[in-house]
Design an enzyme around this catalytic site. Structure first.
Site, PDB file in Angstrom:
ATOM      1  N   ILE A  29     -22.908   5.375  19.915  1.00  0.00           N
ATOM      2  CA  ILE A  29     -23.195   4.536  18.745  1.00  0.00           C
ATOM      3  C   ILE A  29     -21.896   3.898  18.287  1.00  0.00           C
ATOM      4  O   ILE A  29     -20.956   4.589  17.914  1.00  0.00           O
ATOM      5  CB  ILE A  29     -23.827   5.346  17.594  1.00  0.00           C
ATOM      6  N   LYS A  62       0.840  -1.211   0.000  1.00  0.00           N
ATOM      7  CA  LYS A  62       0.000   0.000   0.000  1.00  0.00           C
ATOM      8  C   LYS A  62       0.871   1.255   0.000  1.00  0.00           C
ATOM      9  O   LYS A  62       0.550   2.263  -0.640  1.00  0.00           O
ATOM     10  CB  LYS A  62      -0.952  -0.004   1.191  1.00  0.00           C
TER      11      LYS A  62
END
Length: 333
Positions: A108, A74
């Site tokens: 959340i 990468k």
DNA sequence: AATAGCCAGTT
DNA sequence: AACTGGC
């Protein structure tokens, strides 16, 4: 600790690599829910951030601890093309973007975000129109969505420290209060406020008679001038929201009540940084001690940890394991 | 193979 | 009581 990403180091020669690695790390945690890939990307970003030379190739990066074949490739792709196909795909994936957004609300996490997406919720506005699908913590997170993403200037943490200390001492001057986290490490801004509180009478065995069940409640009552919301409230830990004045943003505040004999281990632990803690814990192991947020214990020849060492200061913990004392400001790693 | 325990809420 | 989700 807050959800916000760590501020990037200003003398990081590999900041561009770190940025895409952190983005991949967030994606793995929140969207793929692959905690191990999440940790692997984070580790790679951290080793690159503290590398003192600019990395010129994937091959060179691969020599570093935590960078293997995949991340090395990468880095080459990024050096050659200036971008990453995988990251572009993520940016073009509408569902991935929605999950990333929803997880920015305090309370959340990856599972709840996917659940909400399944129910057709795609934006913060959708959330505001569907509060019935949220629990108490998530409603508070939504209410202060914008404020909780703001960093807290050091001067404001200091003022909050003064208020909190004054009110708790007013309750009983024998209380000891330490604001830990990045503030204690001297950082110019912090993500949240993390206060540890102890009292000479707060002993480990006392959990049974529940005398300090009320103690934390009393502390929170004493702070009603600046505490605006309670996220959760147990016998030993308060999580909530505070505000210095009407002109200041709402801030996340955690308060822990710690028994006296565990206080310095807790202060050390919650001051961090994560990397510093990890280094110090592994050094402790080399010296046959095990260190955690509660205690320092010698490990016998059997490999079984003994009774906790009695600790009267943070320095003593360093002394016991023969580790050079580092001031909080020196623990930013 | 990969930090850990507390709290809230659900089953 | 055990489990899940979040921090």
């Amino acid at each position: 600790m807050s959800k916000r990403k760590n501020p990037s180091d200003n003398n990081n020669l590999n900041a561009d690599f770190c940025e895409f690695l952190m983005e991949l790390s967030d994606y793995e945690k929140n969207v793929s829910r692959n905690i191990h890939k999440f940790n692997a990307y984070k580790k790679a970003a951290s080793v690159l951030a503290s590398h003192s030379k600019r990395i010129q190739s994937g091959e060179e990066a691969k020599k570093l601890n935590g960078i293997g074949e995949k991340i090395s490739k990468k880095i080459d792709e990024f050096l050659n093309t200036g971008k990453l196909k995988k990251l572009d795909d993520i940016h073009n994936d509408e569902n991935a973007q929605i999950i990333s957004l929803l997880t920015r609300v305090s309370g959340i996490g990856p599972v709840k975000a996917a659940d909400l997406l399944n129910m057709g919720i795609k934006s913060i506005e959708d959330l505001r129109n569907n509060k019935n699908k949220l629990n108490h913590h998530q409603i508070i997170g939504l209410k202060y969505f914008e404020d909780f993403e703001k960093m807290i200037p050091r001067s404001e943490v200091r003022e909050l420290e003064n208020v909190i200390t004054k009110e708790i001492k007013n309750l009983d001057p024998q209380f000891t209060i330490t604001i830990c986290g990045s503030y204690r490490r001297g950082r110019s801004e912090s993500g949240d406020i993390d206060a540890q509180v102890t009292h000479p009478t707060l002993k480990l065995g006392d959990n049974k008679n529940k005398c300090h069940e009320k103690l934390l409640k009393n502390i929170i009552m004493a702070l009603k001038g600046c505490i605006t919301d309670v996220i959760s409230m147990g016998e030993t830990k308060f999580m909530g929201v505070c505000r210095l004045s009407n002109n200041h943003p709402f801030r996340r505040l955690d308060i822990r009540l710690i028994p006296k004999e565990q206080y310095y281990c807790a202060v050390l632990y919650f001051t961090g940084s994560d990397v510093f803690n990890k280094n110090m814990r592994s050094h402790a192991l080399e010296k046959s001690f095990t260190l955690n947020e509660y205690s320092l214990r010698p490990i016998g020849v059997t490999g079984i940890p003994g009774e906790p060492v009695q600790i009267e200061s943070e320095e003593e913990i360093f002394d016991y394991i023969d580790y050079p004392y580092q001031k909080p400001e020196e623990r930013n790693m």
